[in-house]
Write a protein that holds these residues in place. Structure first.
Motif, PDB file in Angstrom:
ATOM      1  N   SER A 151       0.930  -1.092  -0.087  1.00 30.74           N
ATOM      2  CA  SER A 151       0.017   0.095   0.160  1.00 30.74           C
ATOM      3  C   SER A 151       0.849   1.232  -0.184  1.00 30.74           C
ATOM      4  N   ARG A 152       0.539   2.233  -0.802  1.00 34.17           N
ATOM      5  CA  ARG A 152       1.184   3.515  -0.684  1.00 34.17           C
ATOM      6  C   ARG A 152       0.116   4.597  -0.770  1.00 34.17           C
ATOM      7  N   LYS A 153       0.636   5.926  -0.770  1.00 31.99           N
ATOM      8  CA  LYS A 153      -0.380   7.058  -0.760  1.00 31.99           C
ATOM      9  C   LYS A 153      -0.248   7.775  -2.036  1.00 31.99           C
ATOM     10  N   VAL A 154      -1.385   8.400  -2.329  1.00 30.21           N
ATOM     11  CA  VAL A 154      -1.189   9.226  -3.650  1.00 30.21           C
ATOM     12  C   VAL A 154      -0.528  10.331  -3.455  1.00 30.21           C
ATOM     13  N   ASN A 155       0.092  10.724  -4.757  1.00 33.47           N
ATOM     14  CA  ASN A 155       1.115  11.884  -4.836  1.00 33.47           C
ATOM     15  C   ASN A 155       2.576  11.471  -4.282  1.00 33.47           C
ATOM     16  N   LYS A 185      13.253  -4.623 -17.272  1.00 32.00           N
ATOM     17  CA  LYS A 185      12.117  -3.887 -17.969  1.00 32.00           C
ATOM     18  C   LYS A 185      11.066  -3.823 -16.839  1.00 32.00           C
ATOM     19  N   TYR A 186      10.257  -2.713 -16.861  1.00 29.21           N
ATOM     20  CA  TYR A 186       9.178  -2.558 -15.679  1.00 29.21           C
ATOM     21  C   TYR A 186       7.815  -2.159 -16.917  1.00 29.21           C
ATOM     22  N   THR A 187       6.789  -3.005 -16.303  1.00 25.16           N
ATOM     23  CA  THR A 187       5.474  -2.660 -16.964  1.00 25.16           C
ATOM     24  C   THR A 187       4.553  -2.322 -15.763  1.00 25.16           C
ATOM     25  N   VAL A 188       3.980  -1.041 -15.477  1.00 27.60           N
ATOM     26  CA  VAL A 188       2.975  -1.034 -14.724  1.00 27.60           C
ATOM     27  C   VAL A 188       1.742  -0.179 -15.251  1.00 27.60           C
ATOM     28  N   THR A 189       0.676  -0.761 -14.808  1.00 28.52           N
ATOM     29  CA  THR A 189      -0.588  -0.472 -15.550  1.00 28.52           C
ATOM     30  C   THR A 189      -1.565  -0.173 -14.347  1.00 28.52           C
ATOM     31  N   THR A 205      -0.305   9.367  -9.069  1.00 32.03           N
ATOM     32  CA  THR A 205      -0.662  10.461  -9.319  1.00 32.03           C
ATOM     33  C   THR A 205      -2.333  10.359  -9.251  1.00 32.03           C
ATOM     34  N   GLN A 206      -2.807   9.038  -9.135  1.00 28.85           N
ATOM     35  CA  GLN A 206      -4.265   8.517  -9.156  1.00 28.85           C
ATOM     36  C   GLN A 206      -4.405   7.496  -8.029  1.00 28.85           C
ATOM     37  N   VAL A 207      -5.601   7.463  -7.360  1.00 30.71           N
ATOM     38  CA  VAL A 207      -5.838   6.187  -6.498  1.00 30.71           C
ATOM     39  C   VAL A 207      -6.032   5.127  -7.320  1.00 30.71           C
ATOM     40  N   GLY A 208      -6.053   3.876  -6.939  1.00 28.14           N
ATOM     41  CA  GLY A 208      -6.326   2.767  -7.413  1.00 28.14           C
ATOM     42  C   GLY A 208      -5.460   1.603  -7.113  1.00 28.14           C
ATOM     43  N   THR A 209      -5.595   0.546  -8.112  1.00 26.53           N
ATOM     44  CA  THR A 209      -4.745  -0.670  -7.795  1.00 26.53           C
ATOM     45  C   THR A 209      -3.627  -0.663  -9.044  1.00 26.53           C
ATOM     46  N   ASN A 251      -1.520  -0.864  -3.867  1.00 24.44           N
ATOM     47  CA  ASN A 251      -3.046  -0.320  -3.615  1.00 24.44           C
ATOM     48  C   ASN A 251      -2.579   1.317  -3.084  1.00 24.44           C
ATOM     49  N   VAL A 252      -3.122   2.198  -4.013  1.00 19.56           N
ATOM     50  CA  VAL A 252      -2.935   3.409  -3.665  1.00 19.56           C
ATOM     51  C   VAL A 252      -4.004   4.202  -3.213  1.00 19.56           C
TER      52      VAL A 252
END
Length: 254
Positions: A151-155, A185-189, A205-209, A251-252
């Motif tokens: 888990s992390r915080k937005v921004n 190689k990184y892939t983040v979606t 920059t956004q909340v979400g998974t 989870n942001v």
């Protein structure tokens, strides 16, 4: 009379072999090293092997070559290499080769022979099934994620390698240490959107998974192999680059 009986036996044996037809034909897959990860089941998709190695099959439509799961059922047999035991049937999980506890079920560094059979769903004739033979060596991955979900915080920003563990001797590799051993190689979606990653760091920059995949490929130099100590070898003694695919979610929240 004895010569006649012997001749009849030879003819009968030859007839049995030829009667097997295509069922006696096996495409030999390259020997492969497969890595499994801590606290994760190991899953191998046999249909992917089919798609990657179907050029040898004559008179097979492109639809069947590209989407074998729609046209073929699959059966798998395996045994420990060099054991000379009979091949035993492997119970599949939704047509996938799956080991829930690979370290216990397969060991670390052991090789197994696999026979993979594809039978037409409409006409499941075993004399006409398509066969593959391959040897897989199973090894515990030297790199693993610490947690499948964090888990992390937005921004805020996060270095994606902070959740990955590999050791060089007694010391855990730093993100810089990974870069000296692996090409990364990184892939983040986030949903359907791919998120930018800069030097292994992502900014939320956004909340979400956020779904994270990190591909680690061992560098080819002798020095990197010495640091990692984890490259596999293929048949013929050639050095095989190790490719590891690590995944986890972030989870942001606000």
């Amino acid at each position: 009379m004895k010569k006649l009986i012997a001749l009849l036996m030879i003819i009968g044996f030859a007839f049995i072999i030829t009667a097997c037809g295509p069922n006696s034909d096996y495409f030999k897959l390259n020997n492969q090293t497969v890595y499994y990860y801590n606290n994760e089941p190991l899953v191998i998709n046999p249909y992917q092997e089919f798609k990657n190695n179907s050029d040898w099959i004559k008179d097979l439509s492109m639809a069947r070559k590209n989407n074998p799961q729609n046209y073929f059922d699959v059966k798998v047999e395996y045994r420990l290499t060099g054991s000379h035991d009979s091949f035993k049937k492997l119970e599949l999980s939704e047509s996938m080769i799956k080991f829930n506890d690979p370290k216990k079920e397969l060991g670390d560094g052991l090789s197994y022979e696999f026979k993979i059979h594809f039978l037409d769903k409409e006409e499941p004739n075993e004399e006409k099934m398509i066969n593959y033979y391959g040897v897989y060596t199973f090894k515990k991955s030297p790199a693993n994620v610490e947690a499948k979900e964090i888990s992390r915080k937005v921004n805020t920003s996060y270095n994606l390698l902070n959740n990955v563990v590999e050791y060089s001797g007694e010391d855990k590799l730093t993100p810089e240490g990974f870069a000296s051993v692996y090409d990364i190689k990184y892939t983040v979606t986030l949903g359907e959107n791919e998120i930018s990653v800069t030097d292994g760091v992502v900014t939320f920059t956004q909340v979400g998974t956020y779904n994270v995949n990190i591909q680690l490929t061992t560098k080819t130099s002798d020095s990197s192999d010495a640091v990692s100590g984890a490259t596999g070898t293929a048949g013929g003694g050639a050095t095989e680059q190790m490719i590891l695919n690590l995944s986890y979610t972030i989870n942001v929240t606000e």
